[in-house]
Design a protein around this motif. Sequence first.
Motif, PDB file in Angstrom:
ATOM      1  N   SER A   6       0.810  -1.205   0.000  1.00  0.00           N
ATOM      2  CA  SER A   6       0.000   0.000   0.000  1.00  0.00           C
ATOM      3  C   SER A   6       0.848   1.262   0.000  1.00  0.00           C
ATOM      4  O   SER A   6       0.325   2.367  -0.019  1.00  0.00           O
ATOM      5  N   VAL A   7       2.159   1.101   0.026  1.00  0.00           N
ATOM      6  CA  VAL A   7       3.072   2.238   0.079  1.00  0.00           C
ATOM      7  C   VAL A   7       3.536   2.580  -1.328  1.00  0.00           C
ATOM      8  O   VAL A   7       4.083   1.730  -2.033  1.00  0.00           O
ATOM      9  N   THR A   8       3.293   3.806  -1.748  1.00  0.00           N
ATOM     10  CA  THR A   8       3.760   4.258  -3.052  1.00  0.00           C
ATOM     11  C   THR A   8       4.603   5.510  -2.881  1.00  0.00           C
ATOM     12  O   THR A   8       4.469   6.235  -1.887  1.00  0.00           O
ATOM     13  N   THR A   9       5.463   5.761  -3.838  1.00  0.00           N
ATOM     14  CA  THR A   9       6.318   6.944  -3.754  1.00  0.00           C
ATOM     15  C   THR A   9       5.504   8.225  -3.865  1.00  0.00           C
ATOM     16  O   THR A   9       5.909   9.269  -3.350  1.00  0.00           O
ATOM     17  N   GLN A  10       4.359   8.152  -4.524  1.00  0.00           N
ATOM     18  CA  GLN A  10       3.576   9.357  -4.780  1.00  0.00           C
ATOM     19  C   GLN A  10       2.615   9.713  -3.650  1.00  0.00           C
ATOM     20  O   GLN A  10       2.165  10.855  -3.548  1.00  0.00           O
ATOM     21  N   GLN A  11       2.291   8.734  -2.806  1.00  0.00           N
ATOM     22  CA  GLN A  11       1.313   8.969  -1.752  1.00  0.00           C
ATOM     23  C   GLN A  11       1.895   8.850  -0.343  1.00  0.00           C
ATOM     24  O   GLN A  11       1.176   9.100   0.626  1.00  0.00           O
ATOM     25  N   SER A  12       3.161   8.490  -0.228  1.00  0.00           N
ATOM     26  CA  SER A  12       3.770   8.256   1.077  1.00  0.00           C
ATOM     27  C   SER A  12       4.802   9.319   1.410  1.00  0.00           C
ATOM     28  O   SER A  12       5.413   9.914   0.517  1.00  0.00           O
ATOM     29  N   SER A  13       5.003   9.530   2.695  1.00  0.00           N
ATOM     30  CA  SER A  13       6.102  10.393   3.119  1.00  0.00           C
ATOM     31  C   SER A  13       7.415   9.647   2.910  1.00  0.00           C
ATOM     32  O   SER A  13       7.433   8.419   2.754  1.00  0.00           O
ATOM     33  N   VAL A  14       8.517  10.383   2.917  1.00  0.00           N
ATOM     34  CA  VAL A  14       9.829   9.744   2.800  1.00  0.00           C
ATOM     35  C   VAL A  14      10.025   8.743   3.932  1.00  0.00           C
ATOM     36  O   VAL A  14      10.539   7.632   3.731  1.00  0.00           O
ATOM     37  N   GLN A  15       9.589   9.116   5.138  1.00  0.00           N
ATOM     38  CA  GLN A  15       9.756   8.245   6.296  1.00  0.00           C
ATOM     39  C   GLN A  15       9.006   6.924   6.113  1.00  0.00           C
ATOM     40  O   GLN A  15       9.546   5.840   6.352  1.00  0.00           O
ATOM     41  N   VAL A  16       7.761   7.022   5.659  1.00  0.00           N
ATOM     42  CA  VAL A  16       6.945   5.822   5.474  1.00  0.00           C
ATOM     43  C   VAL A  16       7.497   4.957   4.342  1.00  0.00           C
ATOM     44  O   VAL A  16       7.593   3.730   4.464  1.00  0.00           O
ATOM     45  N   TRP A  17       7.882   5.606   3.232  1.00  0.00           N
ATOM     46  CA  TRP A  17       8.360   4.832   2.088  1.00  0.00           C
ATOM     47  C   TRP A  17       9.678   4.114   2.396  1.00  0.00           C
ATOM     48  O   TRP A  17       9.851   2.945   2.066  1.00  0.00           O
ATOM     49  N   THR A  18      10.596   4.808   3.039  1.00  0.00           N
ATOM     50  CA  THR A  18      11.882   4.165   3.355  1.00  0.00           C
ATOM     51  C   THR A  18      11.709   3.077   4.413  1.00  0.00           C
ATOM     52  O   THR A  18      12.462   2.104   4.438  1.00  0.00           O
ATOM     53  N   LYS A  19      10.721   3.225   5.289  1.00  0.00           N
ATOM     54  CA  LYS A  19      10.428   2.153   6.250  1.00  0.00           C
ATOM     55  C   LYS A  19       9.968   0.901   5.509  1.00  0.00           C
ATOM     56  O   LYS A  19      10.386  -0.222   5.827  1.00  0.00           O
ATOM     57  N   ALA A  20       9.111   1.092   4.488  1.00  0.00           N
ATOM     58  CA  ALA A  20       8.667  -0.048   3.679  1.00  0.00           C
ATOM     59  C   ALA A  20       9.837  -0.651   2.913  1.00  0.00           C
ATOM     60  O   ALA A  20       9.936  -1.875   2.780  1.00  0.00           O
ATOM     61  N   LEU A  21      10.719   0.209   2.426  1.00  0.00           N
ATOM     62  CA  LEU A  21      11.896  -0.272   1.697  1.00  0.00           C
ATOM     63  C   LEU A  21      12.793  -1.119   2.595  1.00  0.00           C
ATOM     64  O   LEU A  21      13.438  -2.061   2.131  1.00  0.00           O
ATOM     65  N   ALA A  22      12.820  -0.780   3.875  1.00  0.00           N
ATOM     66  CA  ALA A  22      13.679  -1.499   4.820  1.00  0.00           C
ATOM     67  C   ALA A  22      13.152  -2.884   5.181  1.00  0.00           C
ATOM     68  O   ALA A  22      13.903  -3.724   5.700  1.00  0.00           O
ATOM     69  N   GLU A  23      11.881  -3.137   4.883  1.00  0.00           N
ATOM     70  CA  GLU A  23      11.294  -4.438   5.212  1.00  0.00           C
ATOM     71  C   GLU A  23      11.754  -5.514   4.233  1.00  0.00           C
ATOM     72  O   GLU A  23      12.075  -5.231   3.077  1.00  0.00           O
ATOM     73  N   SER A  24      11.767  -6.752   4.695  1.00  0.00           N
ATOM     74  CA  SER A  24      12.217  -7.882   3.868  1.00  0.00           C
ATOM     75  C   SER A  24      11.069  -8.425   3.027  1.00  0.00           C
ATOM     76  O   SER A  24      10.658  -9.577   3.157  1.00  0.00           O
ATOM     77  N   THR A  25      10.544  -7.552   2.157  1.00  0.00           N
ATOM     78  CA  THR A  25       9.435  -7.953   1.294  1.00  0.00           C
ATOM     79  C   THR A  25       9.809  -7.905  -0.182  1.00  0.00           C
ATOM     80  O   THR A  25       9.199  -8.589  -0.999  1.00  0.00           O
ATOM     81  N   GLY A  26      10.780  -7.069  -0.530  1.00  0.00           N
ATOM     82  CA  GLY A  26      11.206  -6.963  -1.931  1.00  0.00           C
ATOM     83  C   GLY A  26      10.389  -5.996  -2.754  1.00  0.00           C
ATOM     84  O   GLY A  26      10.704  -5.741  -3.918  1.00  0.00           O
ATOM     85  N   SER A  27       9.312  -5.464  -2.178  1.00  0.00           N
ATOM     86  CA  SER A  27       8.464  -4.514  -2.908  1.00  0.00           C
ATOM     87  C   SER A  27       7.930  -3.480  -1.928  1.00  0.00           C
ATOM     88  O   SER A  27       7.040  -3.790  -1.136  1.00  0.00           O
ATOM     89  N   PRO A  28       8.493  -2.261  -1.930  1.00  0.00           N
ATOM     90  CA  PRO A  28       9.489  -1.765  -2.879  1.00  0.00           C
ATOM     91  C   PRO A  28      10.873  -2.349  -2.601  1.00  0.00           C
ATOM     92  O   PRO A  28      11.151  -2.794  -1.486  1.00  0.00           O
ATOM     93  N   GLY A  29      11.707  -2.310  -3.641  1.00  0.00           N
ATOM     94  CA  GLY A  29      13.064  -2.815  -3.522  1.00  0.00           C
ATOM     95  C   GLY A  29      14.033  -1.905  -4.246  1.00  0.00           C
ATOM     96  O   GLY A  29      13.768  -0.714  -4.432  1.00  0.00           O
ATOM     97  N   GLY A  30      15.136  -2.491  -4.671  1.00  0.00           N
ATOM     98  CA  GLY A  30      16.172  -1.697  -5.322  1.00  0.00           C
ATOM     99  C   GLY A  30      15.720  -1.029  -6.601  1.00  0.00           C
ATOM    100  O   GLY A  30      16.159   0.080  -6.910  1.00  0.00           O
ATOM    101  N   GLY A  31      14.831  -1.689  -7.341  1.00  0.00           N
ATOM    102  CA  GLY A  31      14.340  -1.081  -8.570  1.00  0.00           C
ATOM    103  C   GLY A  31      13.532   0.170  -8.313  1.00  0.00           C
ATOM    104  O   GLY A  31      13.684   1.190  -8.993  1.00  0.00           O
TER     105      GLY A  31
END
Length: 219
Positions: A6-31
């Motif tokens: 549910s986290v997107t770059t366009q609707q999330s804060s930097v804090q929320v998006w990078t928190k999702a990036l830090a999770e071991s889910t792969g989405s979002p990931g390096g791409g």
Amino acid sequence: MKDSESVTTQQSSVQVWTKALAESTGSPGGGAGTGVMLSIAAALTSMVAGYTEAEEAQREQLAGIHARAHALRQAALQLADDDASASNAFGAAFRLDPGPERDDAVHQASVDAAKASAVLGERAINAIEDLGWLAANGNPALIADVVVGFGALRAAIAGARTNVSFDLASLTSAGTTLQEVRGQHPDLWNTVTRLSDALDRIDELTAGVDEKAAPTEAL
């Protein structure tokens, strides 16, 4: 937002998006991170262009740079989200039980992921010379911002190059050889070469302004 989907770059804060990036889910990931780096590069390009005053003969060119950077900043965020979706499908394909269905799913997901990264990489390639123009003609007080922009753009291109290459290599998991992959997907294969050349170009441009941006020899 309780999960990374549910986290997107366009609707999330930097804090929320990078928190999702830090999770071991792969989405979002390096791409997806690659898309964010491209957006940062575009934003810095736009900022420097906005602070730059050009002679009359260069005003139209500067205005074009400013407009392209402004549009790319937002487009790159959408590309980041597109890549996150492709990454999610890529991971799901590999979690299927071994068999023809899994092979087909992996093949399609790999191609889709490679295409998503290739589109992002091509947009990044197209942004190089605009930032290079600002390195030579932009407001000299913002040369450090130009170099940071080059760094972000380099990260975007390096990420796209690696992701396209990795995704193409994933096609061999079902027994296809790299030579066959190259024949089946020549455009994607050639994109990897173009991205490699783009890295060399960014390094060349960065080296050309490094003395102005970080004149440490004078200390």
